[in-house]
Motif scaffolding. Structure first.
Motif, PDB file in Angstrom:
ATOM      1  N   LEU A  94       0.834  -1.199   0.000  1.00 60.13           N
ATOM      2  CA  LEU A  94       0.000   0.000   0.000  1.00 60.13           C
ATOM      3  C   LEU A  94       0.871   1.252   0.000  1.00 60.13           C
ATOM      4  O   LEU A  94       0.714   2.144  -0.845  1.00 60.13           O
ATOM      5  CB  LEU A  94      -0.927   0.014   1.223  1.00 60.13           C
ATOM      6  N   ARG A  95       1.799   1.301   0.953  1.00 66.66           N
ATOM      7  CA  ARG A  95       2.659   2.484   1.051  1.00 66.66           C
ATOM      8  C   ARG A  95       3.522   2.646  -0.202  1.00 66.66           C
ATOM      9  O   ARG A  95       3.689   3.760  -0.702  1.00 66.66           O
ATOM     10  CB  ARG A  95       3.525   2.428   2.300  1.00 66.66           C
ATOM     11  N   LEU A  96       4.079   1.555  -0.714  1.00 69.54           N
ATOM     12  CA  LEU A  96       4.874   1.671  -1.947  1.00 69.54           C
ATOM     13  C   LEU A  96       4.008   2.216  -3.084  1.00 69.54           C
ATOM     14  O   LEU A  96       4.457   3.083  -3.842  1.00 69.54           O
ATOM     15  CB  LEU A  96       5.482   0.325  -2.332  1.00 69.54           C
ATOM     16  N   GLY A  97       2.789   1.736  -3.195  1.00 71.12           N
ATOM     17  CA  GLY A  97       1.895   2.221  -4.233  1.00 71.12           C
ATOM     18  C   GLY A  97       1.591   3.700  -4.072  1.00 71.12           C
ATOM     19  O   GLY A  97       1.590   4.463  -5.053  1.00 71.12           O
ATOM     20  N   GLN A  98       1.339   4.116  -2.851  1.00 69.62           N
ATOM     21  CA  GLN A  98       1.062   5.525  -2.588  1.00 69.62           C
ATOM     22  C   GLN A  98       2.287   6.384  -2.931  1.00 69.62           C
ATOM     23  O   GLN A  98       2.160   7.472  -3.501  1.00 69.62           O
ATOM     24  CB  GLN A  98       0.673   5.716  -1.124  1.00 69.62           C
ATOM     25  N   LEU A  99       3.462   5.874  -2.599  1.00 71.69           N
ATOM     26  CA  LEU A  99       4.682   6.639  -2.847  1.00 71.69           C
ATOM     27  C   LEU A  99       5.023   6.688  -4.331  1.00 71.69           C
ATOM     28  O   LEU A  99       5.474   7.729  -4.825  1.00 71.69           O
ATOM     29  CB  LEU A  99       5.821   6.074  -1.998  1.00 71.69           C
ATOM     30  N   TYR A 100       4.800   5.592  -5.044  1.00 65.88           N
ATOM     31  CA  TYR A 100       4.966   5.643  -6.504  1.00 65.88           C
ATOM     32  C   TYR A 100       3.972   6.643  -7.104  1.00 65.88           C
ATOM     33  O   TYR A 100       4.308   7.386  -8.023  1.00 65.88           O
ATOM     34  CB  TYR A 100       4.766   4.271  -7.144  1.00 65.88           C
ATOM     35  N   PHE A 101       2.759   6.661  -6.578  1.00 61.82           N
ATOM     36  CA  PHE A 101       1.757   7.618  -7.038  1.00 61.82           C
ATOM     37  C   PHE A 101       2.273   9.048  -6.851  1.00 61.82           C
ATOM     38  O   PHE A 101       2.165   9.883  -7.754  1.00 61.82           O
ATOM     39  CB  PHE A 101       0.442   7.410  -6.266  1.00 61.82           C
ATOM     40  N   GLU A 102       2.833   9.321  -5.682  1.00 61.06           N
ATOM     41  CA  GLU A 102       3.348  10.661  -5.392  1.00 61.06           C
ATOM     42  C   GLU A 102       4.525  11.023  -6.294  1.00 61.06           C
ATOM     43  O   GLU A 102       4.791  12.196  -6.520  1.00 61.06           O
ATOM     44  CB  GLU A 102       3.738  10.788  -3.914  1.00 61.06           C
ATOM     45  N   GLN A 103       5.227  10.012  -6.807  1.00 59.61           N
ATOM     46  CA  GLN A 103       6.337  10.235  -7.743  1.00 59.61           C
ATOM     47  C   GLN A 103       5.838  10.306  -9.188  1.00 59.61           C
ATOM     48  O   GLN A 103       6.644  10.416 -10.104  1.00 59.61           O
ATOM     49  CB  GLN A 103       7.365   9.090  -7.650  1.00 59.61           C
ATOM     50  N   SER A 104       4.537  10.205  -9.380  1.00 57.23           N
ATOM     51  CA  SER A 104       3.907  10.169 -10.712  1.00 57.23           C
ATOM     52  C   SER A 104       4.341   8.955 -11.533  1.00 57.23           C
ATOM     53  O   SER A 104       4.311   8.986 -12.758  1.00 57.23           O
ATOM     54  CB  SER A 104       4.182  11.464 -11.495  1.00 57.23           C
ATOM     55  N   ASN A 105       4.733   7.893 -10.852  1.00 56.85           N
ATOM     56  CA  ASN A 105       5.057   6.629 -11.518  1.00 56.85           C
ATOM     57  C   ASN A 105       3.794   5.767 -11.417  1.00 56.85           C
ATOM     58  O   ASN A 105       3.687   4.877 -10.584  1.00 56.85           O
ATOM     59  CB  ASN A 105       6.258   5.960 -10.855  1.00 56.85           C
ATOM     60  N   PHE A 106       2.828   6.079 -12.282  1.00 55.70           N
ATOM     61  CA  PHE A 106       1.490   5.511 -12.133  1.00 55.70           C
ATOM     62  C   PHE A 106       1.419   4.030 -12.475  1.00 55.70           C
ATOM     63  O   PHE A 106       0.583   3.315 -11.935  1.00 55.70           O
ATOM     64  CB  PHE A 106       0.487   6.336 -12.935  1.00 55.70           C
ATOM     65  N   GLU A 107       2.293   3.557 -13.338  1.00 53.41           N
ATOM     66  CA  GLU A 107       2.292   2.127 -13.663  1.00 53.41           C
ATOM     67  C   GLU A 107       2.688   1.307 -12.436  1.00 53.41           C
ATOM     68  O   GLU A 107       2.019   0.337 -12.079  1.00 53.41           O
ATOM     69  CB  GLU A 107       3.245   1.852 -14.830  1.00 53.41           C
ATOM     70  N   LYS A 108       3.772   1.703 -11.772  1.00 51.94           N
ATOM     71  CA  LYS A 108       4.199   0.979 -10.572  1.00 51.94           C
ATOM     72  C   LYS A 108       3.217   1.213  -9.418  1.00 51.94           C
ATOM     73  O   LYS A 108       2.991   0.321  -8.605  1.00 51.94           O
ATOM     74  CB  LYS A 108       5.620   1.373 -10.183  1.00 51.94           C
ATOM     75  N   ALA A 109       2.640   2.409  -9.365  1.00 54.44           N
ATOM     76  CA  ALA A 109       1.643   2.689  -8.324  1.00 54.44           C
ATOM     77  C   ALA A 109       0.461   1.733  -8.462  1.00 54.44           C
ATOM     78  O   ALA A 109       0.008   1.150  -7.467  1.00 54.44           O
ATOM     79  CB  ALA A 109       1.166   4.142  -8.424  1.00 54.44           C
ATOM     80  N   ALA A 110      -0.014   1.556  -9.692  1.00 53.19           N
ATOM     81  CA  ALA A 110      -1.152   0.654  -9.919  1.00 53.19           C
ATOM     82  C   ALA A 110      -0.794  -0.773  -9.519  1.00 53.19           C
ATOM     83  O   ALA A 110      -1.599  -1.471  -8.889  1.00 53.19           O
ATOM     84  CB  ALA A 110      -1.584   0.708 -11.379  1.00 53.19           C
TER      85      ALA A 110
END
Length: 142
Positions: A94-110
């Motif tokens: 969850l946290r990794l996904g949220q942090l990827y989201f904050e980095q605008s790395n949406f593929e890894k966030a998803a």
């Protein structure tokens, strides 16, 4: 097999983490982080081999996440996922996904948010900003 800490080291680590948890609840994230870092330093060499490192990195990462220092939080959760029982832990994903989201790395966030959802269900998203769940809903059927 994961190595075991001595009883005294384990007790000292638990005490420092408890103090850190109490400081988090009191709102002093910086002091809490220092307690968690002190606990991490008590681990033997190759600390990523120790299960305690997993939850200590999570604790440190959470203080950074709550403080908005996402780059440091990311490093902590990236380390945590590499420690025993880290990979597959829904909260870490969850946290990794949220942090990827904050980095605008949406593929890894998803990818990471999907892992969190698959392992932890909808409830794992309920304590955080709804933007993460909203994003995930655009990627998978919930």
């Amino acid at each position: 097999m994961t190595p075991q800490l001595s009883d005294s080291t384990h007790a000292e680590i638990k005490a420092l983490c408890k103090q850190g948890d109490d400081l988090v609840h009191g709102g002093d994230l910086d002091a809490a982080r220092q307690k968690y870092i002190a606990a991490l330093r008590l681990l033997p060499k190759n600390h990523k081999e120790w299960e305690a490192a997993t939850w200590i990195y999570v604790a440190i990462g959470d203080t950074h996440f709550r403080s908005g220092t996402f780059d440091k939080a990311f490093k902590c959760f990236f380390n945590a996922v590499q420690c025993p029982k880290g990979f597959g832990n829904p909260y870490i994903h969850l946290r990794l996904g949220q942090l990827y989201f904050e980095q605008s790395n949406f593929e890894k966030a998803a990818d990471e948010l999907t892992r969190a959802y698959m392992g932890g269900g909808l409830n794992i998203f309920m304590e955080d900003d709804p933007k993460y769940l909203g994003f995930l809903e655009t990627k998978i059927e919930i």
